[in-house]
Design an enzyme around this catalytic site. Structure first.
Site, mmCIF file in Angstrom:
data_model
loop_
_atom_site.group_PDB
_atom_site.id
_atom_site.type_symbol
_atom_site.label_atom_id
_atom_site.label_comp_id
_atom_site.label_asym_id
_atom_site.label_seq_id
_atom_site.Cartn_x
_atom_site.Cartn_y
_atom_site.Cartn_z
ATOM 1 N N HIS A 1 22.375 -24.146 26.101
ATOM 2 C CA HIS A 1 23.034 -23.561 27.333
ATOM 3 C C HIS A 1 23.552 -24.422 28.851
ATOM 4 O O HIS A 1 23.593 -23.799 29.344
ATOM 5 C CB HIS A 1 21.961 -22.119 27.741
ATOM 6 N N ASN B 1 21.900 -16.424 35.161
ATOM 7 C CA ASN B 1 22.562 -15.136 35.678
ATOM 8 C C ASN B 1 22.717 -14.492 36.977
ATOM 9 O O ASN B 1 23.625 -13.994 37.460
ATOM 10 C CB ASN B 1 21.183 -13.634 35.399
ATOM 11 N N ASP C 1 29.542 -22.534 28.337
ATOM 12 C CA ASP C 1 29.085 -23.293 26.354
ATOM 13 C C ASP C 1 29.908 -21.629 25.754
ATOM 14 O O ASP C 1 29.778 -20.288 26.989
ATOM 15 C CB ASP C 1 26.466 -23.054 26.356
ATOM 16 N N ASN D 1 26.442 -14.199 30.903
ATOM 17 C CA ASN D 1 26.213 -14.191 32.495
ATOM 18 C C ASN D 1 26.463 -15.136 33.401
ATOM 19 O O ASN D 1 26.489 -14.251 34.341
ATOM 20 C CB ASN D 1 25.069 -13.539 31.797
#
Length: 258
Positions: free
Chosen positions: A50, A100, A125, A146
């Site tokens: 991530h 987020n 990513d 997100n």
């Protein structure tokens, strides 16, 4: 409901008082084009899939010879480097907020340095692409990512270009969260090293484009990115462990994910 709560958090965090740029930071307001390159990710989770966007930014800083210049900036909730690429002022940003709500950091940095949304390059990513594949996307929807969604929400536009770095989807029944928050295997790291180099080649190519070419990007409006995405094809290219030179050359003609 979860998405609604995230938007509320974005708004609350954006309410923090703004401090004008000072010193060398203020200098980038005075002349020349300004761009912001952001590596999306989670703080303290280096080496995970991530956070591959932050890994790209680290490689870019090393290529520019400024890897030792990262500094924390509480006013943008992140770490920044102010550099220059062929007379273009470039701000590198690593948000220190959860993925987020990365958009809060991006919006604060854009405001502080006077950078328009179309001049903000998001690096993140992408599960829909296998490891070894990268692509440039000019605006449009977040496609379920997100971090990108937070940026779109905070900047109130989706025109930001993105460098999407493939990490592949989880095998069999592995949960998505476990996959993206997991670390690359030894074999994957061999491919990743080459991918990082090619990502930097592509970013430098994009940052070096003439202003006239960049000015062809759509205006900064909430619907602008979606309209632009309909007019432009998404440019894809493969990144293979042995294709560095060819990949770098292929970027010269360019016009321009949980």
């Amino acid at each position: 409901m979860r998405r609604f709560l995230t938007r509320v958090i974005n708004r609350v965090l954006l309410c923090a008082p703004f401090t004008p740029a000072m010193g060398i930071e203020a200098a980038i307001h005075t002349h020349g084009r300004r761009r912001l390159v952001v590596g999306l990710g989670n703080p303290g989770m280096e080496g995970t899939r991530h956070n591959v966007g932050m890994a790209v930014l680290g490689t870019l800083a090393a290529r520019l010879g400024v890897a030792d210049r990262w500094r924390s900036d509480k006013h943008v909730s992140g770490e920044v480097i102010v550099s220059e690429v062929q007379q273009t002022h470039v701000v590198l940003l690593r948000p220190r907020l959860l993925m987020n709500v990365n958009g809060v950091s991006v919006a604060k940095a854009a405001s502080k340095y006077g950078i328009e949304p179309e001049d903000i390059f998001l690096v993140h990513d992408e599960m829909d692409k296998p490891l070894g594949k990268i692509s440039v996307k000019h605006g449009g929807s977040a496609r379920g990512h997100n971090g990108v969604r937070s940026c779109v929400d905070c900047l109130q536009t989706d025109v930001m270009p993105r460098l999407r770095v493939g990490i592949g989807r989880p095998m069999e029944k592995t949960q998505v969260d476990r996959h993206v928050l997991g670390r690359f295997s030894s074999e994957e790291k061999k491919v990743l090293d080459s991918v990082l180099v090619q990502c930097v080649d592509l970013l430098l190519s994009q940052l070096s484009l003439q202003d006239s070419q960049q000015d062809s990007l759509s205006p900064s409006s909430p619907a602008g990115g979606r309209q632009a995405a309909q007019k432009r094809k998404e440019m894809e290219r493969s990144a293979s462990p042995t294709g560095n030179s060819a990949a770098a050359q292929s970027t010269k003609g360019l016009n321009s994910k949980t």
